[in-house]
Design an enzyme around this catalytic site. Sequence first.
Site, short mmCIF file in Angstrom:
data_model
loop_
_atom_site.label_atom_id
_atom_site.label_comp_id
_atom_site.label_asym_id
_atom_site.label_seq_id
_atom_site.Cartn_x
_atom_site.Cartn_y
_atom_site.Cartn_z
N THR A 42 0.83 -1.21 0.00
CA THR A 42 0.00 0.00 0.00
C THR A 42 0.86 1.26 0.00
O THR A 42 0.62 2.20 -0.75
CB THR A 42 -0.93 0.01 1.22
OG1 THR A 42 -1.87 -1.07 1.11
CG2 THR A 42 -1.70 1.32 1.32
N CYS A 43 1.89 1.27 0.84
CA CYS A 43 2.69 2.49 1.02
C CYS A 43 3.27 3.00 -0.29
O CYS A 43 3.08 4.16 -0.65
CB CYS A 43 3.81 2.21 2.02
SG CYS A 43 4.88 3.64 2.30
N ALA A 183 -11.11 13.01 10.52
CA ALA A 183 -10.10 14.07 10.62
C ALA A 183 -8.77 13.52 11.12
O ALA A 183 -8.09 14.13 11.93
CB ALA A 183 -10.59 15.17 11.55
N HIS A 447 22.86 28.47 12.56
CA HIS A 447 22.00 29.65 12.41
C HIS A 447 22.19 30.24 11.01
O HIS A 447 23.33 30.39 10.56
CB HIS A 447 22.36 30.69 13.46
CG HIS A 447 21.62 32.00 13.28
ND1 HIS A 447 20.30 32.15 13.65
CD2 HIS A 447 22.01 33.18 12.73
CE1 HIS A 447 19.92 33.39 13.36
NE2 HIS A 447 20.94 34.03 12.80
#
Length: 468
Positions: A42-43, A183, A447
């Site tokens: 399926t994946c 949901a 950063h």
Amino acid sequence: MADTFDLTVIGTGPGGYVCAIRAAQLGMKVAVVEKWPSFGGTCLNIGCIPSKALLHASEMFEEAGHAFPQLGIDVGAPKLNLPAMMAHKDDTVASNTGGIEYLFKKNKITAFKGAGKIAAQGKVTVTAEDGSATDIETKNIVIATGSVSANLPGIEIDEDKIVTSTGALKLDKVPDNLLVIGAGVIGLELGSVWARLGAKVTVVEFLDRILPGMDLDVAKQFQRMLSKQGFDFKLGTKVTGIEKTDSGLVATLEPAAGGEASTLETDIALVSIGRVPFTDGLGLDEIGVERDKRGRVVTNGHYKTNLDGIYAIGDVIAGPMLAHKAEDEGVAIAEILAGQAGHVNYSVIPGVVYTNPEVASVGKTEEDLKADGIAYKAAKFPFTANGRAKAMLAPQGFVKILADKETDRVLGCHIVGKGAGEMIHEAAVLMEFGGSAEDLARTCHAHPTMSEAVREAALGLGDGSIHI
């Protein structure tokens, strides 16, 4: 009589193919059985991989239409070429499934195409499409047949107008209106694809919240984000029926707690209320393999069923129905069969919702900790205070870290934000080694990066975050 295999794996989804490859690496003679034309389950064929191709493509479409001008890129309004987008999805699937076939050949794994049935301990019968049967003699069998979409009583799936995720991945046009029933992760992901391409999406959920099982704080924030994107949520509501009409569909809705019914017109209805184990045709009842009330194969701590030589992993056993959980179990059982100490740490399995922004989670939620009576501390850091997020027009969301109040050991991490699925893994690695929030806070982060928000949240559990 054919040669005897050390291991035969039934199913070649993420759990099955990884199990087979790892076993072959450890010196076993391995066979796999697959009923589909291509490997990957399926994946790779109708789940994780094709949905991510459409999620990425639809995100690019939305960015071109909404974010480009703010970035100083003037290209005009983008035009959707849905057949080309679907071709990209299909090419992605073919590339991935072809990769599995290559890996099987590389690792000298024998593949049998057809439906596998466990005829007895040590024997698997494979029936090909033409009806011919082949018997496999094997020392061990691993059941890795995965799961299928759960259905609502009285609602007939046709994969045309009333669809599961399978049908939702191959619509030939963008619906004006899409009803998503449930949901959870699958419904929100596929709903977001079609919402970005122009559909009006209504989500009906039986519970009073979205993303059951995830941190409630995260779920509430994420619902607000999706609402701003145009999603309409009807929580605490159930769908009791869907009628086909000349113009589309009419769904009947009722309050979950009882009350007056209402109707909702839609073009397509996506049923995404969860998945159930797939064990049809395996012969489990005939040979006496034990299953629980939910149809899952019962196993012990080493994936063994009640019958010697027969094991099970992935969606057919208890635990979260996640491809990576199945992969880890595949590695574990292969190592156990090879005499090693295969193990899966179920407390550190991340989960991701691949929407935009993404949602990622690992470990305990606040609700879990409260229910278990564990004293904890929590800290959040918003992406609005992250320089890279601002530069990328992605200030939505936050990082939330939960740690033991006494030991400072990190117990859970929850992220809503762009690239959350990639950022969650530093928390997973930290938790795998029993790390503390201070360990994370004292680790230098480049950063500017989105990941700095993870460090800032960890700092918030100590003396305080720097940038808020």
